[in-house]
Design a protein around this motif. Structure first.
Motif, PDB file in Angstrom:
ATOM      1  N   GLU A 223     -37.902 -43.058  56.512  1.00 12.57           N
ATOM      2  CA  GLU A 223     -39.059 -42.638  55.712  1.00 12.57           C
ATOM      3  C   GLU A 223     -38.976 -43.231  54.308  1.00 12.57           C
ATOM      4  OE1 GLU A 223     -38.790 -38.417  55.963  1.00 12.57           O
ATOM      5  OE2 GLU A 223     -39.847 -38.288  57.881  1.00 12.57           O
ATOM      6  N   ASN A 224     -37.787 -43.201  53.714  1.00 17.59           N
ATOM      7  CA  ASN A 224     -37.594 -43.784  52.384  1.00 17.59           C
ATOM      8  C   ASN A 224     -37.833 -45.287  52.401  1.00 17.59           C
ATOM      9  OD1 ASN A 224     -36.934 -41.307  51.252  1.00 17.59           O
ATOM     10  ND2 ASN A 224     -34.729 -41.568  51.577  1.00 17.59           N
ATOM     11  N   TRP A 225     -37.339 -45.942  53.441  1.00 20.89           N
ATOM     12  CA  TRP A 225     -37.525 -47.394  53.553  1.00 20.89           C
ATOM     13  C   TRP A 225     -39.005 -47.755  53.695  1.00 20.89           C
ATOM     14  CZ3 TRP A 225     -33.096 -48.928  57.487  1.00 20.89           C
ATOM     15  CH2 TRP A 225     -31.865 -48.901  56.803  1.00 20.89           C
ATOM     16  N   MET A 242     -29.299 -42.789  65.204  1.00 21.72           N
ATOM     17  CA  MET A 242     -29.984 -43.197  63.978  1.00 21.72           C
ATOM     18  C   MET A 242     -31.201 -44.059  64.300  1.00 21.72           C
ATOM     19  SD  MET A 242     -26.830 -43.976  61.342  1.00 21.72           S
ATOM     20  CE  MET A 242     -26.132 -45.298  62.348  1.00 21.72           C
ATOM     21  N   ALA A 243     -31.077 -44.906  65.313  1.00 22.30           N
ATOM     22  CA  ALA A 243     -32.203 -45.753  65.719  1.00 22.30           C
ATOM     23  C   ALA A 243     -33.373 -44.904  66.203  1.00 22.30           C
ATOM     24  CB  ALA A 243     -31.761 -46.723  66.813  1.00 22.30           C
ATOM     25  N   ILE A 244     -33.083 -43.872  66.965  1.00 26.37           N
ATOM     26  CA  ILE A 244     -34.136 -42.972  67.440  1.00 26.37           C
ATOM     27  C   ILE A 244     -34.805 -42.274  66.257  1.00 26.37           C
ATOM     28  CG2 ILE A 244     -34.576 -40.835  68.724  1.00 26.37           C
ATOM     29  CD1 ILE A 244     -32.389 -41.781  70.725  1.00 26.37           C
ATOM     30  N   GLY A 245     -34.015 -41.847  65.283  1.00 25.98           N
ATOM     31  CA  GLY A 245     -34.585 -41.246  64.074  1.00 25.98           C
ATOM     32  C   GLY A 245     -35.503 -42.210  63.354  1.00 25.98           C
ATOM     33  N   ALA A 246     -35.096 -43.477  63.285  1.00 29.61           N
ATOM     34  CA  ALA A 246     -35.920 -44.506  62.627  1.00 29.61           C
ATOM     35  C   ALA A 246     -37.240 -44.711  63.388  1.00 29.61           C
ATOM     36  CB  ALA A 246     -35.150 -45.812  62.555  1.00 29.61           C
ATOM     37  N   ALA A 252     -44.393 -41.739  63.143  1.00 28.89           N
ATOM     38  CA  ALA A 252     -45.108 -40.743  62.346  1.00 28.89           C
ATOM     39  C   ALA A 252     -45.950 -41.400  61.255  1.00 28.89           C
ATOM     40  CB  ALA A 252     -44.117 -39.754  61.723  1.00 28.89           C
ATOM     41  N   ALA A 253     -45.486 -42.552  60.765  1.00 26.68           N
ATOM     42  CA  ALA A 253     -46.213 -43.282  59.711  1.00 26.68           C
ATOM     43  C   ALA A 253     -47.152 -44.343  60.279  1.00 26.68           C
ATOM     44  CB  ALA A 253     -45.204 -43.924  58.762  1.00 26.68           C
ATOM     45  N   ASN A 254     -47.248 -44.396  61.629  1.00 26.40           N
ATOM     46  CA  ASN A 254     -48.079 -45.399  62.313  1.00 26.40           C
ATOM     47  C   ASN A 254     -47.682 -46.832  61.948  1.00 26.40           C
ATOM     48  OD1 ASN A 254     -49.807 -43.519  63.702  1.00 26.40           O
ATOM     49  ND2 ASN A 254     -50.828 -43.123  61.738  1.00 26.40           N
TER      50      ASN A 254
END
Length: 331
Positions: A223-225, A242-246, A252-254
């Motif tokens: 999200e920060n990136w 971590m990849a799944i989180g990314a 979510a940000a499309n």
């Protein structure tokens, strides 16, 4: 008359007491004089007690490694394993190892929390003449352990990044998401990534940061990136979680469309993401195989058998083309 009879009876009782005491002294007391029963492998074929020190029971991949140990344990008669959770606390893991040493376990299996305390832990086990087998996380000084069981982390980073470079046609902006800083897997997998990137003049690292192997932290970092405004063509992560989180953050940000995501471990969750096309690359690290081999090696060492100094379990590249083969491994 009565007095004479009473005296005779008293004398008889005294004599009887003396005879009983003499017999007990001659025969010995079975409860206090018998030798204590030996424990572990010293009991002549009795139970072997293994202490298994793991860094974090909540870590998904490590939970599969523990399951591998538990499955192998069930095939072994006379083997008792105590599993302890350090909760990613190096000082707690040291205390747990000290407890194993005080209990005089026959061998120790350890996945170290960090590479600093691990050296001291191996030294303490050696001084107590207890064989210690290190699993999964390599460190300088691991050669002093009875054996190291794991995979060469740099290979995972190289395999992963080579596939990403292929998918990008050798061009693009790379964001590297790393595991807990200072751990061997974080260092070497990232090193492998950078070795490959260095071969391509049109590829560059635009972002790098740690999410400590955790899905939620990976999501927050992504999200920060995304808010930084920097163009990201691929997110290359030291592990699948971590990849799944990314991926979740990008969706979510499309902004997930057209972005490449890569992980390491090929966990069941990750394989579902590969099948769906959301995770393009992962590298199978055989948790079950490492757990089994780690415990198997520790049992051999506990029995005084010769063990291999290094037991390597190879990595394997996983993409959508061969993902079904790896799904079957978890069934």
């Amino acid at each position: 008359m009565k007095k004479t009879m009473f005296s005779a009876l008293l004398a008889s009782l005294i004599c009887l007491a003396l005879v009983v005491a003499g017999c007990a002294s001659k025969g010995g007391n079975a409860e206090s004089q018998a030798p204590a029963q030996a424990s572990g492998s010293e009991s002549g074929g009795g139970q072997i007690h293994i202490g298994a020190a793991l860094p974090d029971f909540s870590d998904k991949w490590l939970s599969y490694l523990q399951e591998g140990m538990e499955k192998y344990q069930k095939t072994q008669d006379g083997v008792n394993v105590t599993y302890v959770d350090a909760q990613n606390d190096a000082s707690k893991q040291l205390a747990q190892i000290e407890t194993f040493i005080s209990q005089k376990v026959d061998a120790i299996v350890m996945v170290p929390v960090d590479t600093v305390s691990a050296v001291d832990i191996v030294d303490r086990a050696n001084k107590a003449n207890i064989p210690i087998v290190v699993v999964n996380r390599w460190f300088e000084g691991v050669d002093k352990a009875a054996s190291y069981v794991g995979s060469e982390s740099i290979t995972a980073g190289v395999m992963q990044m080579e596939e990403v470079a292929k998918l990008l046609g050798g061009k693009g902006n790379i964001a590297i998401m790393t595991g807990q800083l200072g751990q061997e897997a974080q260092i070497k997998r990232t090193e492998g990534n950078k070795q490959v990137i260095g071969k391509y003049p049109d590829m560059s690292i635009v972002l790098e940061g740690t999410a400590s192997w955790d899905r939620a932290k990976g999501m927050a970092l992504m999200e920060n990136w995304l808010n930084s405004g920097k163009k990201i063509d691929a997110v290359v992560s030291n592990n699948d979680e971590m990849a799944i989180g990314a991926i979740m953050a990008a969706e979510a940000a499309n902004k997930a469309d057209g972005m490449i995501f890569a992980g390491v471990d090929a966990t069941p969750d990750a394989l579902e993401y590969v099948k769906s096309g959301k995770l393009q690359v992962t590298v199978f690290q055989n948790a079950d195989g490492q757990g089994k081999s780690g415990l198997e090696t520790a049992i051999k060492a506990a029995r005084g058998e010769q063990v291999e100094k290094n037991v390597y379990v190879p990595y394997e590249l996983v993409t959508k083309d061969n993902v079904d083969e790896y799904v079957k491994k978890w069934e």
